[in-house]
Scaffold this motif. Structure first.
Motif, PDB file in Angstrom:
ATOM      1  N   MET A   1       0.840  -1.183   0.000  1.00  0.00           N
ATOM      2  CA  MET A   1       0.000   0.000   0.000  1.00  0.00           C
ATOM      3  C   MET A   1       0.881   1.242   0.000  1.00  0.00           C
ATOM      4  SD  MET A   1      -2.875   1.034   2.759  1.00  0.00           S
ATOM      5  CE  MET A   1      -4.122   2.118   2.184  1.00  0.00           C
ATOM      6  N   ASN A   2       0.530   2.209  -0.815  1.00  0.00           N
ATOM      7  CA  ASN A   2       1.279   3.450  -0.902  1.00  0.00           C
ATOM      8  C   ASN A   2       0.311   4.627  -0.811  1.00  0.00           C
ATOM      9  OD1 ASN A   2       3.914   4.075  -0.889  1.00  0.00           O
ATOM     10  ND2 ASN A   2       4.273   3.679  -3.051  1.00  0.00           N
ATOM     11  N   PRO A   3      -0.289   4.857   0.366  1.00  0.00           N
ATOM     12  CA  PRO A   3      -1.265   5.939   0.476  1.00  0.00           C
ATOM     13  C   PRO A   3      -0.601   7.303   0.470  1.00  0.00           C
ATOM     14  CG  PRO A   3      -0.858   5.010   2.627  1.00  0.00           C
ATOM     15  CD  PRO A   3      -0.067   4.186   1.633  1.00  0.00           C
ATOM     16  N   ALA A   4      -1.379   8.323   0.117  1.00  0.00           N
ATOM     17  CA  ALA A   4      -0.882   9.695   0.196  1.00  0.00           C
ATOM     18  C   ALA A   4      -0.889  10.105   1.656  1.00  0.00           C
ATOM     19  CB  ALA A   4      -1.775  10.618  -0.622  1.00  0.00           C
ATOM     20  N   ILE A   5       0.267  10.507   2.163  1.00  0.00           N
ATOM     21  CA  ILE A   5       0.399  10.886   3.564  1.00  0.00           C
ATOM     22  C   ILE A   5       0.713  12.372   3.645  1.00  0.00           C
ATOM     23  CG2 ILE A   5       1.720  10.534   5.679  1.00  0.00           C
ATOM     24  CD1 ILE A   5       2.130   7.633   4.753  1.00  0.00           C
ATOM     25  N   LYS A   6      -0.026  13.051   4.475  1.00  0.00           N
ATOM     26  CA  LYS A   6       0.137  14.487   4.677  1.00  0.00           C
ATOM     27  C   LYS A   6       0.567  14.726   6.124  1.00  0.00           C
ATOM     28  CE  LYS A   6      -1.396  15.790   0.649  1.00  0.00           C
ATOM     29  NZ  LYS A   6      -0.572  16.465  -0.298  1.00  0.00           N
ATOM     30  N   SER A   7       1.010  15.942   6.402  1.00  0.00           N
ATOM     31  CA  SER A   7       1.368  16.303   7.773  1.00  0.00           C
ATOM     32  C   SER A   7       0.649  17.584   8.160  1.00  0.00           C
ATOM     33  CB  SER A   7       2.874  16.467   7.921  1.00  0.00           C
ATOM     34  OG  SER A   7       3.326  17.537   7.129  1.00  0.00           O
ATOM     35  N   MET A   8       0.416  17.717   9.460  1.00  0.00           N
ATOM     36  CA  MET A   8      -0.235  18.901   9.996  1.00  0.00           C
ATOM     37  C   MET A   8       0.452  19.257  11.309  1.00  0.00           C
ATOM     38  SD  MET A   8      -4.248  19.494  11.089  1.00  0.00           S
ATOM     39  CE  MET A   8      -4.295  18.106  12.211  1.00  0.00           C
ATOM     40  N   GLU A   9       1.114  20.417  11.345  1.00  0.00           N
ATOM     41  CA  GLU A   9       1.772  20.861  12.569  1.00  0.00           C
ATOM     42  C   GLU A   9       0.712  21.414  13.506  1.00  0.00           C
ATOM     43  OE1 GLU A   9       5.567  23.511  13.965  1.00  0.00           O
ATOM     44  OE2 GLU A   9       5.541  22.592  11.987  1.00  0.00           O
ATOM     45  N   VAL A  10       0.804  21.025  14.772  1.00  0.00           N
ATOM     46  CA  VAL A  10      -0.224  21.439  15.736  1.00  0.00           C
ATOM     47  C   VAL A  10       0.363  22.184  16.939  1.00  0.00           C
ATOM     48  CG1 VAL A  10      -1.934  19.718  15.096  1.00  0.00           C
ATOM     49  CG2 VAL A  10      -0.189  19.141  16.791  1.00  0.00           C
ATOM     50  N   GLY A  11       1.616  22.532  16.876  1.00  0.00           N
ATOM     51  CA  GLY A  11       2.257  23.248  17.967  1.00  0.00           C
ATOM     52  C   GLY A  11       3.754  23.176  17.795  1.00  0.00           C
ATOM     53  N   LYS A  12       4.496  23.738  18.698  1.00  0.00           N
ATOM     54  CA  LYS A  12       5.955  23.779  18.584  1.00  0.00           C
ATOM     55  C   LYS A  12       6.554  22.392  18.409  1.00  0.00           C
ATOM     56  CE  LYS A  12       7.889  27.867  20.436  1.00  0.00           C
ATOM     57  NZ  LYS A  12       8.745  28.475  21.406  1.00  0.00           N
ATOM     58  N   GLY A  13       6.777  22.005  17.185  1.00  0.00           N
ATOM     59  CA  GLY A  13       7.419  20.743  16.884  1.00  0.00           C
ATOM     60  C   GLY A  13       6.506  19.534  16.896  1.00  0.00           C
ATOM     61  N   PHE A  14       5.251  19.692  17.286  1.00  0.00           N
ATOM     62  CA  PHE A  14       4.317  18.569  17.324  1.00  0.00           C
ATOM     63  C   PHE A  14       3.611  18.457  15.980  1.00  0.00           C
ATOM     64  CE2 PHE A  14       4.951  19.607  21.756  1.00  0.00           C
ATOM     65  CZ  PHE A  14       5.097  18.349  22.331  1.00  0.00           C
ATOM     66  N   VAL A  15       3.640  17.249  15.413  1.00  0.00           N
ATOM     67  CA  VAL A  15       3.129  17.038  14.062  1.00  0.00           C
ATOM     68  C   VAL A  15       2.293  15.772  14.005  1.00  0.00           C
ATOM     69  CG1 VAL A  15       3.763  16.717  11.632  1.00  0.00           C
ATOM     70  CG2 VAL A  15       5.228  18.104  13.116  1.00  0.00           C
ATOM     71  N   TYR A  16       1.164  15.848  13.311  1.00  0.00           N
ATOM     72  CA  TYR A  16       0.378  14.670  12.962  1.00  0.00           C
ATOM     73  C   TYR A  16       0.694  14.302  11.515  1.00  0.00           C
ATOM     74  CZ  TYR A  16      -2.814  14.951  16.971  1.00  0.00           C
ATOM     75  OH  TYR A  16      -3.349  14.951  18.225  1.00  0.00           O
ATOM     76  N   TYR A  17       0.943  13.029  11.253  1.00  0.00           N
ATOM     77  CA  TYR A  17       1.041  12.495   9.902  1.00  0.00           C
ATOM     78  C   TYR A  17      -0.195  11.629   9.718  1.00  0.00           C
ATOM     79  CZ  TYR A  17       5.834  14.095   9.980  1.00  0.00           C
ATOM     80  OH  TYR A  17       6.951  14.894  10.057  1.00  0.00           O
ATOM     81  N   TYR A  18      -0.897  11.825   8.624  1.00  0.00           N
ATOM     82  CA  TYR A  18      -2.165  11.135   8.435  1.00  0.00           C
ATOM     83  C   TYR A  18      -2.351  10.759   6.970  1.00  0.00           C
ATOM     84  CZ  TYR A  18      -3.591  15.723   6.755  1.00  0.00           C
ATOM     85  OH  TYR A  18      -3.658  16.888   6.052  1.00  0.00           O
ATOM     86  N   ILE A  19      -3.253   9.813   6.752  1.00  0.00           N
ATOM     87  CA  ILE A  19      -3.573   9.372   5.396  1.00  0.00           C
ATOM     88  C   ILE A  19      -4.522  10.401   4.783  1.00  0.00           C
ATOM     89  CG2 ILE A  19      -4.593   7.526   4.007  1.00  0.00           C
ATOM     90  CD1 ILE A  19      -2.026   6.726   5.548  1.00  0.00           C
ATOM     91  N   GLU A  20      -4.134  10.910   3.634  1.00  0.00           N
ATOM     92  CA  GLU A  20      -4.970  11.913   2.969  1.00  0.00           C
ATOM     93  C   GLU A  20      -6.281  11.285   2.523  1.00  0.00           C
ATOM     94  OE1 GLU A  20      -4.477  15.322  -0.373  1.00  0.00           O
ATOM     95  OE2 GLU A  20      -3.731  13.347  -0.902  1.00  0.00           O
ATOM     96  N   ASP A  21      -7.349  11.950   2.867  1.00  0.00           N
ATOM     97  CA  ASP A  21      -8.686  11.533   2.438  1.00  0.00           C
ATOM     98  C   ASP A  21      -9.314  12.760   1.798  1.00  0.00           C
ATOM     99  OD1 ASP A  21     -11.340  10.863   2.110  1.00  0.00           O
ATOM    100  OD2 ASP A  21     -11.491   9.843   4.037  1.00  0.00           O
ATOM    101  N   LYS A  22      -9.519  12.695   0.514  1.00  0.00           N
ATOM    102  CA  LYS A  22      -9.998  13.868  -0.220  1.00  0.00           C
ATOM    103  C   LYS A  22     -11.384  14.322   0.239  1.00  0.00           C
ATOM    104  CE  LYS A  22      -7.002  13.319  -4.126  1.00  0.00           C
ATOM    105  NZ  LYS A  22      -5.839  13.687  -3.405  1.00  0.00           N
ATOM    106  N   GLY A  23     -12.124  13.460   0.940  1.00  0.00           N
ATOM    107  CA  GLY A  23     -13.454  13.818   1.412  1.00  0.00           C
ATOM    108  C   GLY A  23     -13.453  14.508   2.763  1.00  0.00           C
TER     109      GLY A  23
END
Length: 120
Positions: A1-23
């Motif tokens: 599986m090769n899903p599209a993975i995005k990141s979202m910074e939520v504070g000083k150095g804290f990051v969520y990496y998640y599977i992109e869902d266009k919906g």
């Protein structure tokens, strides 16, 4: 599986990496992540070091390579991390052949303890 993975910074150095869902709209991501509704990896970045705080994949999505994709993504970020640390609190702690972290190149720092490291 090769899903599209995005990141979202939520504070000083804290990051969520998640599977992109266009919906899913970005404004709803935090609610979905905190509710454990979508797969994610939560980490803290400091310089070139990363500490993985949480990897979550809903039960209905497990066994499809999603967690492996998330771990590989964090290993391949640019600039590359010098080390990634985590505590293995999984059901497969110290079960070498079944452990996702071992399969992704992490090593236990001390035998019998959950701390693990991956050196880039």
């Amino acid at each position: 599986m090769n899903p599209a993975i995005k990141s979202m910074e939520v504070g000083k150095g804290f990051v969520y990496y998640y599977i992109e869902d266009k919906g899913v709209e970005r404004k709803n991501l935090t609610k979905l992540i905190r509710g454990n509704k979508i797969p994610y990896l939560y980490a803290h970045k400091k310089g070139f070091d990363i500490t993985i705080l949480m990897v979550w994949v809903p039960v209905s999505d497990r066994g499809r390579g999603i967690a492996t994709s998330l771990l590989k993504k964090i290993q391949d970020i640019n600039p590359p991390p010098s080390k990634i640390e985590l505590d293995d609190c999984s059901d497969n702690f110290m079960k070498w052949s079944e452990n996702i972290y071992v399969k992704c190149g992490f090593k236990y720092i001390e035998d019998g303890h959950p701390e693990m490291v991956w050196m880039g």
